[in-house]
Scaffold this active site. Structure first.
Site, short mmCIF file in Angstrom:
data_model
loop_
_atom_site.label_atom_id
_atom_site.label_comp_id
_atom_site.label_asym_id
_atom_site.label_seq_id
_atom_site.Cartn_x
_atom_site.Cartn_y
_atom_site.Cartn_z
CB THR A 35 -13.07 4.64 5.02
OG1 THR A 35 -11.75 4.06 4.98
CG2 THR A 35 -12.97 6.13 4.77
CE LYS A 75 -3.74 5.03 -1.45
NZ LYS A 75 -4.79 5.52 -2.38
CE1 TYR A 114 -3.80 2.39 0.81
CE2 TYR A 114 -2.41 3.16 2.61
CZ TYR A 114 -3.53 3.31 1.81
OH TYR A 114 -4.37 4.38 2.00
#
Length: 301
Positions: A205, A175, A171
């Protein structure tokens, strides 16, 4: 309904839930026609049983706005092309692209499977690239035809991409790649009237609910700092014509805070004007490090 995005046509990927849904609703509240993209997958990227894109589009229309749903896979060239085509076929134009889609497959590096690396890079980084590529091709054609757009792209990076995050090598790499892609796209597309920026948001989230578990309780002062809706106003402004002249920037945003992030730039330097020996290079490096600013810690370190 009217606002700073009145009649702008906006595509938002990953808009069925979380940040993307908040962005889509806020764009619509500011007068935009929204193309809501979401493949409807779980946190690990596998398909889900429902259609979150349709639910978000229905919610916008119920509030008096304009929206359509798109369920294509934006990490494929056909899916990304069909997303751009959906905006053009329905509304006759495309003004703003918000790249937001993504998921997690967290593992420490020694336990990280190649498939988990590939899957995360595919959706986050390749997904950003393909939608940007197809949208940019349209905007370039418009500019060459004498119809220069006031086009905007908002990409989604992360603090993990800026500082790194333990257990999130895939990740973090994706990013970080999105930041570099943003800088290149901003430089390449400026001549066609396209501005490209990125955000590094922090919000509660599905992807971050474990990280922000302590912030799940209702706030005593009435301000929920971790609500995804806090991030969307900056995204909407960046996606509007009002952001004229702002491009190639990265903004960190969380709660009521907005920070302009400043990336790599030259620090302390020594120049021998000749080849160093290995021992000399090491001495020089150590001397320079005593003059340099210490890096921010990696998340989770």
């Amino acid at each position: 309904m009217s606002g700073i995005c009145d009649r702008r046509v906006v595509v938002v990927t990953g808009a069925g839930r979380g940040l993307g849904r908040a962005h889509a609703l806020t764009f619509a509240a500011e007068g935009a026609c929204v193309v809501v993209n979401d493949l409807g997958v779980g946190l690990d990227g596998t398909p889900g049983p429902d259609s979150p894109a349709a639910r978000t589009a229905d919610e916008i229309r119920a509030a008096g706005g304009e929206a359509i749903a798109h369920g294509g896979d934006i990490a494929t060239s056909d899916g990304a092309a069909s997303l751009v085509r959906a905006a053009l076929d329905t509304y006759g134009r495309l003004d703003t692209l918000v790249n937001n889609a993504g998921f997690l497959r967290d593992r420490m590096l020694v336990n990280l499977a190649e498939d988990d690396w590939d899957a995360v890079l595919r959706v986050h980084l390749k997904g950003h690239f393909l939608t940007l590529k197809h949208a940019a091709a349209h905007w370039r054609a418009e500019a060459k035809a004498g119809r220069p757009p006031a086009a905007r792209v908002v990409n989604t990076s992360s603090g993990a991409g800026l500082l790194g995050s333990v257990g999130q090598g895939n990740y973090s790499a994706a990013k970080a790649g999105i930041v570099a892609l943003t800088l290149v796209a901003a430089a390449e597309l400026a001549r066609y009237g396209v501005q490209v920026n990125a955000i590094a948001p922090a919000a509660r989230t599905r992807m971050t609910e474990r990280t922000f578990a302590a912030a799940m309780a209702a706030p005593e002062d009435g301000f929920d700092a971790m609500a995804p809706e806090n991030v969307s106003p900056l995204v909407v402004w960046l996606g509007s014509a009002a952001s004229e002249g702002v491009t190639g920037r990265v903004f960190e945003t969380e709660g009521g805070r907005i920070t302009v992030m400043e990336g790599w730039r030259p620090g302390p330097t020594l120049d021998k004007a000749a080849r160093w020996t290995a021992a000399e290079a090491g001495e020089a490096a150590r001397e320079l490090l005593t003059q340099a600013t210490a890096p921010e810690p990696v998340y989770g370190a």
